[in-house]
Design an enzyme around this catalytic site. Sequence first.
Site, PDB file in Angstrom:
ATOM      1  N   SER A 261       0.794  -1.231   0.000  1.00  0.00           N
ATOM      2  CA  SER A 261       0.000   0.000   0.000  1.00  0.00           C
ATOM      3  C   SER A 261       0.830   1.286   0.000  1.00  0.00           C
ATOM      4  CB  SER A 261      -0.995  -0.002   1.163  1.00  0.00           C
ATOM      5  OG  SER A 261      -0.344  -0.079   2.409  1.00  0.00           O
TER       6      SER A 261
ATOM      7  N   GLN B 203     -15.681   7.778   8.722  1.00  0.00           N
ATOM      8  CA  GLN B 203     -16.562   8.327   7.680  1.00  0.00           C
ATOM      9  C   GLN B 203     -15.763   8.590   6.405  1.00  0.00           C
ATOM     10  OE1 GLN B 203     -19.059  11.692   8.889  1.00  0.00           O
ATOM     11  NE2 GLN B 203     -18.819  11.073  11.019  1.00  0.00           N
ATOM     12  N   TRP B 204     -14.570   9.151   6.591  1.00  0.00           N
ATOM     13  CA  TRP B 204     -13.708   9.512   5.459  1.00  0.00           C
ATOM     14  C   TRP B 204     -13.411   8.287   4.603  1.00  0.00           C
ATOM     15  CZ3 TRP B 204     -10.741  14.397   6.554  1.00  0.00           C
ATOM     16  CH2 TRP B 204     -10.082  14.877   5.418  1.00  0.00           C
TER      17      TRP B 204
ATOM     18  N   ARG C 298     -15.004   5.735   3.995  1.00  0.00           N
ATOM     19  CA  ARG C 298     -16.084   5.211   3.157  1.00  0.00           C
ATOM     20  C   ARG C 298     -15.883   5.646   1.711  1.00  0.00           C
ATOM     21  NH1 ARG C 298     -17.648   1.196   3.716  1.00  0.00           N
ATOM     22  NH2 ARG C 298     -19.617   1.546   2.630  1.00  0.00           N
TER      23      ARG C 298
ATOM     24  N   ARG D 250     -13.892   5.200  -1.134  1.00  0.00           N
ATOM     25  CA  ARG D 250     -12.977   4.084  -1.364  1.00  0.00           C
ATOM     26  C   ARG D 250     -12.144   4.203  -2.631  1.00  0.00           C
ATOM     27  NH1 ARG D 250     -17.793   2.268   0.089  1.00  0.00           N
ATOM     28  NH2 ARG D 250     -18.323   1.397  -1.949  1.00  0.00           N
TER      29      ARG D 250
ATOM     30  N   LYS E 134      -2.604   1.532  16.038  1.00  0.00           N
ATOM     31  CA  LYS E 134      -2.460   1.386  17.492  1.00  0.00           C
ATOM     32  C   LYS E 134      -1.980  -0.008  17.865  1.00  0.00           C
ATOM     33  CE  LYS E 134      -3.077   4.111  20.080  1.00  0.00           C
ATOM     34  NZ  LYS E 134      -2.117   5.127  20.578  1.00  0.00           N
TER      35      LYS E 134
ATOM     36  N   ARG F 272      -6.041  -1.241  22.896  1.00  0.00           N
ATOM     37  CA  ARG F 272      -6.611  -0.085  22.202  1.00  0.00           C
ATOM     38  C   ARG F 272      -8.137  -0.098  22.205  1.00  0.00           C
ATOM     39  NH1 ARG F 272      -5.452  -1.619  15.800  1.00  0.00           N
ATOM     40  NH2 ARG F 272      -6.128  -3.791  15.940  1.00  0.00           N
TER      41      ARG F 272
ATOM     42  N   ARG G 246     -19.511  15.870   1.505  1.00  0.00           N
ATOM     43  CA  ARG G 246     -19.094  16.244   2.859  1.00  0.00           C
ATOM     44  C   ARG G 246     -19.171  17.737   3.153  1.00  0.00           C
ATOM     45  NH1 ARG G 246     -19.876  11.560   5.516  1.00  0.00           N
ATOM     46  NH2 ARG G 246     -18.837   9.835   4.424  1.00  0.00           N
TER      47      ARG G 246
END
EC number: 2.1.1.148
Length: 317
Positions: A46, A178-179, A181, A183, A192, A259, A286
């Site tokens: 990634s 939310q962000w 989503r 994709r 964490k 966490r 948004r």
Amino acid sequence: MMKIYLMGSDQRIVRCARVSFAKDSYVDEKRDKRLIRYLFKHRHASPFEHNIIAFEWKKEKWIELLSKLENPTVQVYYSNGFVFLNLRNAINVWELLPDAVKERIKEAFPTTYGVIQRRGEIEDEELYSLPYTKDKAYVKEKIETSSGWIGLVDKLELETDMDFYTFVVECPLFVARQWMRHRFGSYNEVSKRYVGKEFLEFYLPKYIRKQAEKNKQASVDEPISESEVFIKKIENLISKSVKLYEEIIEKGGAKELARGVLPQFMKTRFYWTVPRISLDNFITLRTHEGAQKEIREFAEAIKEMVGYRGTDKKNVI
């Protein structure tokens, strides 16, 4: 001559990997080079998605390339005379890329190119001898919001629907969820599992907003009665949660489980690389009055930094 444009650097890959440890501003060239080699060899792919390649090509050539693909996961896009793909996808179609594109990758990401050429099997001495490209700054522009901040790391603008942008964002967990989503883009985030109390910050709103009466998911920007009392209770809850978290860690408990006691007000940090058509969709959805105030502020900040072109209107849904 073929027009070729690239976004990113060798360091960009490292930054997007090291954000997992909240150490994305750390620079040590030898360690950085070893990390790129490690990521490649162990298929941690990634971070390579945040380096972008665009080159001018006829649509027929792009279709021909697609027809030769045997890997269904590879994504290669075409917009307004340009082919777009990230470095991860470029690596997976390496033999199909024009030689001129590979040469530009060698110039722009020389350490990474050396690792690609050796398929990760490169010794330290040769690895250390390779040039290493760095970002000129951590961010080009930064805007604070009530719950965090966003920085523009880079952009590749060719007046197409697939122009690309990279942002680094620090925000509460509920905003990040939310962000993500959205994709059509690439993300790398603080983990964490790796990071303990050295990165442990929380968002505390000035007051508790009222629930909207007609919109079940929205709020009204007015404080509820006894808002100050509830804010104090939230502060106490955060304090108790952090104390419990630290106790679990001190007793040898795994961070990946500890966490779970931390509240949603906890902040995270992530890198987001996104094409313009997806970015415009984010801005449209948004900045809407029904969007949560905290993420709406981020969308407005993005609009201020890079504008809105309306490319998302080409989609029916």
